[in-house]
Scaffold this motif. Structure first.
Motif, short mmCIF file in Angstrom:
data_model
loop_
_atom_site.label_atom_id
_atom_site.label_comp_id
_atom_site.label_asym_id
_atom_site.label_seq_id
_atom_site.Cartn_x
_atom_site.Cartn_y
_atom_site.Cartn_z
N HIS A 19 0.87 -1.17 0.00
CA HIS A 19 0.00 0.00 0.00
C HIS A 19 0.91 1.23 0.00
O HIS A 19 2.09 1.12 0.35
N ALA A 20 0.39 2.36 -0.36
CA ALA A 20 1.21 3.58 -0.37
C ALA A 20 1.73 3.93 1.02
O ALA A 20 2.79 4.54 1.16
N LYS A 21 1.02 3.51 2.08
CA LYS A 21 1.41 3.83 3.46
C LYS A 21 2.29 2.78 4.12
O LYS A 21 3.04 3.08 5.03
N ASP A 36 6.61 -0.54 7.73
CA ASP A 36 6.77 0.64 6.88
C ASP A 36 7.61 0.25 5.67
O ASP A 36 8.08 -0.88 5.56
N HIS A 37 7.81 1.18 4.75
CA HIS A 37 8.52 0.84 3.51
C HIS A 37 10.02 0.64 3.70
O HIS A 37 10.71 0.23 2.77
N GLU A 38 10.52 0.87 4.90
CA GLU A 38 11.93 0.61 5.19
C GLU A 38 12.12 -0.72 5.92
O GLU A 38 13.23 -1.07 6.28
N GLY A 39 11.02 -1.46 6.14
CA GLY A 39 11.12 -2.75 6.79
C GLY A 39 10.99 -2.71 8.30
O GLY A 39 11.24 -3.70 8.97
N ASN A 40 10.58 -1.57 8.87
CA ASN A 40 10.37 -1.46 10.30
C ASN A 40 8.95 -1.87 10.65
O ASN A 40 7.99 -1.43 10.01
N SER A 41 8.81 -2.70 11.67
CA SER A 41 7.51 -3.14 12.11
C SER A 41 6.74 -1.96 12.71
O SER A 41 7.29 -1.18 13.49
N ILE A 42 5.48 -1.83 12.34
CA ILE A 42 4.63 -0.80 12.93
C ILE A 42 4.02 -1.41 14.18
O ILE A 42 3.23 -2.35 14.11
N ARG A 43 4.43 -0.94 15.32
CA ARG A 43 4.07 -1.53 16.62
C ARG A 43 2.56 -1.57 16.83
O ARG A 43 1.85 -0.63 16.53
N GLY A 44 2.11 -2.71 17.34
CA GLY A 44 0.71 -2.89 17.65
C GLY A 44 -0.17 -3.28 16.48
O GLY A 44 -1.36 -3.46 16.64
N LYS A 45 0.41 -3.43 15.31
CA LYS A 45 -0.38 -3.76 14.11
C LYS A 45 -0.22 -5.21 13.68
O LYS A 45 -0.96 -5.68 12.83
N ASP A 46 0.75 -5.94 14.23
CA ASP A 46 0.94 -7.35 13.88
C ASP A 46 -0.11 -8.20 14.60
O ASP A 46 -0.50 -7.90 15.72
N PHE A 47 -0.56 -9.26 13.95
CA PHE A 47 -1.52 -10.16 14.58
C PHE A 47 -1.42 -11.54 13.95
O PHE A 47 -0.78 -11.72 12.93
N ASP A 60 -7.61 -2.26 1.74
CA ASP A 60 -8.54 -1.32 1.11
C ASP A 60 -7.80 -0.08 0.64
O ASP A 60 -6.66 0.16 1.02
N ASP A 61 -8.44 0.70 -0.21
CA ASP A 61 -7.80 1.88 -0.81
C ASP A 61 -7.33 2.90 0.22
O ASP A 61 -6.31 3.56 0.01
N GLN A 62 -8.06 3.03 1.32
CA GLN A 62 -7.70 4.00 2.34
C GLN A 62 -6.59 3.51 3.27
O GLN A 62 -6.05 4.28 4.05
N GLY A 63 -6.28 2.21 3.23
CA GLY A 63 -5.27 1.65 4.11
C GLY A 63 -5.75 1.50 5.54
O GLY A 63 -4.96 1.55 6.47
N GLU A 64 -7.04 1.28 5.72
CA GLU A 64 -7.61 1.17 7.06
C GLU A 64 -7.98 -0.25 7.44
O GLU A 64 -8.11 -0.55 8.62
N GLN A 78 -9.62 -7.26 9.29
CA GLN A 78 -9.06 -6.62 10.49
C GLN A 78 -8.88 -5.13 10.23
O GLN A 78 -8.25 -4.74 9.25
N GLY A 79 -9.41 -4.31 11.12
CA GLY A 79 -9.19 -2.87 11.04
C GLY A 79 -7.85 -2.52 11.66
O GLY A 79 -7.48 -3.08 12.70
N LEU A 80 -7.11 -1.63 11.04
CA LEU A 80 -5.82 -1.21 11.58
C LEU A 80 -5.97 -0.12 12.63
O LEU A 80 -5.11 0.04 13.49
N TYR A 81 -7.05 0.64 12.59
CA TYR A 81 -7.24 1.75 13.51
C TYR A 81 -8.50 1.64 14.34
O TYR A 81 -8.70 2.41 15.26
N SER A 82 -9.36 0.68 14.01
CA SER A 82 -10.61 0.48 14.73
C SER A 82 -11.00 -0.99 14.64
O SER A 82 -10.71 -1.67 13.65
N THR A 83 -11.67 -1.48 15.65
CA THR A 83 -12.13 -2.87 15.65
C THR A 83 -13.62 -2.98 15.35
O THR A 83 -14.19 -4.06 15.44
#
Length: 98
Positions: A19-21, A36-47, A60-64, A78-83
Motif C-alpha cells: 500500500h502507499a502507506k 513501513d517501507h523501510e522494513g520497520n515493524s509498525i508496533r501494535g499492528k501485527d496479529f 482497502d484503498d484508504q489503508g484502514e 481486520q481494522g488497523l485503527y478500529s475494531t
C-alpha cells in the motif's frame, strides 16, 4: 532489512501486499506483519489471524482494513485503527484468494 530481517529469520513469508502507506507480509505460520517501507515493524499492528499459511492479503484503498485468507478455511477482516468492522468468517474449505 530492519525488523523484516528478524521476522524472516523466525518465519517464512507466504504473501505480501503493498500500500502507499505500508507493506503487509503474511507468513507460513499464519501471522500478519505490518511494516513501513523501510522494513520497520509498525508496533501494535501485527496479529496472528490464522493457524496455517496466509494465502493472500488485500488492503482497502484508504489503508484502514486488511483482509486475509488461509488454508485453515477462514477469512479475516481486520481494522488497523478500529475494531468496529472486524470479521472472522469460517468456511469448510481452504480459501486461496480474497
Amino acid at each position: 532489512g530492519n525488523d523484516l530481517t528478524g521476522i524472516l529469520k523466525r518465519d517464512a513469508a507466504s504473501c505480501i501486499a503493498v500500500h502507499a502507506k505500508f507493506l503487509v507480509i503474511g507468513s507460513h505460520w499464519g501471522a500478519v506483519y505490518v511494516l513501513d517501507h523501510e522494513g520497520n515493524s509498525i508496533r501494535g499492528k501485527d496479529f496472528q489471524p490464522h493457524s496455517v499459511s496466509v494465502n493472500q492479503i488485500s488492503v482497502d484503498d484508504q489503508g484502514e482494513h486488511l483482509a486475509t485468507c488461509s488454508d485453515d478455511g477462514r477469512i479475516v477482516i481486520q481494522g488497523l485503527y478500529s475494531t468496529d468492522n472486524n470479521h472472522n468468517l469460517p468456511h469448510d474449505f481452504p480459501v486461496k484468494s480474497i
